[in-house]
Structure formats: structure tokens, C-alpha cells
Design a protein around this motif. Sequence first.
Motif, short mmCIF file in Angstrom:
data_model
loop_
_atom_site.label_atom_id
_atom_site.label_comp_id
_atom_site.label_asym_id
_atom_site.label_seq_id
_atom_site.Cartn_x
_atom_site.Cartn_y
_atom_site.Cartn_z
N THR A 198 0.75 -1.19 0.07
CA THR A 198 0.01 -0.07 0.03
C THR A 198 0.92 1.27 -0.03
OG1 THR A 198 -1.84 -1.36 1.20
CG2 THR A 198 -1.76 1.16 1.28
N ALA A 199 1.93 1.21 0.70
CA ALA A 199 2.69 2.37 0.92
C ALA A 199 3.40 2.42 -0.48
CB ALA A 199 3.72 2.08 2.27
N LEU A 230 3.26 5.89 -3.14
CA LEU A 230 4.43 6.70 -3.84
C LEU A 230 4.19 6.60 -5.17
CD1 LEU A 230 7.14 5.39 -1.29
CD2 LEU A 230 6.31 7.68 -1.41
N LEU A 231 4.03 5.33 -5.82
CA LEU A 231 3.82 5.53 -7.19
C LEU A 231 2.81 6.25 -7.65
CD1 LEU A 231 4.87 3.88 -9.69
CD2 LEU A 231 3.18 2.30 -9.15
N GLU A 232 1.70 6.45 -6.90
CA GLU A 232 0.68 7.41 -7.51
C GLU A 232 1.17 8.87 -7.46
OE1 GLU A 232 -3.17 6.70 -5.73
OE2 GLU A 232 -3.06 4.51 -6.43
N ALA A 233 2.09 9.20 -6.52
CA ALA A 233 2.49 10.39 -6.30
C ALA A 233 3.54 10.70 -7.06
CB ALA A 233 2.92 10.53 -4.64
N PRO A 288 11.76 3.13 -9.44
CA PRO A 288 11.51 1.94 -10.48
C PRO A 288 11.25 0.67 -9.96
CG PRO A 288 13.45 2.77 -11.04
CD PRO A 288 12.82 3.39 -9.78
N PRO A 289 10.55 -0.38 -10.58
CA PRO A 289 10.56 -1.81 -10.19
C PRO A 289 11.90 -2.43 -10.66
CG PRO A 289 8.57 -1.58 -11.74
CD PRO A 289 9.45 -0.25 -11.60
N HIS A 290 12.23 -3.37 -9.76
CA HIS A 290 13.70 -4.04 -10.01
C HIS A 290 13.46 -4.93 -11.26
CE1 HIS A 290 15.17 -2.74 -6.13
NE2 HIS A 290 14.16 -2.98 -5.61
#
Length: 160
Positions: A143-144, A148-151, A156-158
Motif C-alpha cells: 500500500t505504501a 508513492l507510485l501514484e504520487a 522503478p521496479p527491479h
Amino acid sequence: MAMSAVLPRLTRLSAAVTRGRLIERATEAAGLTLDRPAMGVLVTLHMADRPLRVGEIAERMQVVGPHATRQVQALERRELVRRVGDPHDRRASLIELTAEGAGAADRYAASLVGWFSDVVSDWSEQDRADLGRLLGRLADDVTARLDLLEAGDAPPPHSP
């Protein structure tokens, strides 16, 4: 266990739960004939533990507003939810569970919890405690990270 081995297992778990009609069985145990989206509104309100605006329901369910509005209206007709005034904005209304809706949501949740408790009943107390702790941590961290992604602040994903 490597994280790469977890994804196929999560996919299998999701498919097994769907194939086993777990959600439908829990809805039946709640004494309701509701589709999944309508049950989602009841559960969302139950978990919120306070009345919500339709927009908040839509956001929490990750659906568009008109979809949530249709579900709320159908639940109102069945007297499972009701509109109440928003004490902070007299022009707006909030949606809350009726006693019948709250009872149905309780029975639904109890059915799901009971089913999963039965699945792990032969696990050691420590394993059950570890599962609860780690699932809670995973849910919080996911969720956190999504927030952060939405903000726009998430790394980036590994890549493999």
C-alpha cells in the motif's frame, strides 16, 4: 524461498480461491444474494467503520464513481445502506450501513476468516502468528509503495 517463486504460487492461490467460489460461498453464508461489486461496497463500509461519501467508496474499491453510485443505490433499495447528512458539508451525504447491512458484512467476514482459519488450523501457533505478521507487513508495504507510485515518488521496479 526466492521472491520469483512466490508469484506463481500467488497466481495459483488466486485461481484456487476463484475456482472454489470462496467469495460466493461467503456471500451465501451472509444470507445475501448480492454480486461481488455490491458485496464490495458493504465490506468497504464495514472496514471503514464510519460513513463514507460515494467517491470515497469508489476510491477504496478502485472503481469509477458511477459504478459505486449504482451499487449504493441498489443496496439502498434493499435497505442494507442508507444516506445520512455530512456534518461537515450540508450539501453532501454519506453512506452508512444499516443494522441489516452491518450484520451481513459481519457474517461475510466471519465466513472468510473461518474458512482461512480452518485451512491453517494444523499449522503451529508460531506459523500462524508469522503468517499474520508477514501478511500485515506485506499489505502495509504494498500500500505504501503504491501510494508513492501514484504520487510519482516511487523507485522503478527491479528488473530481473
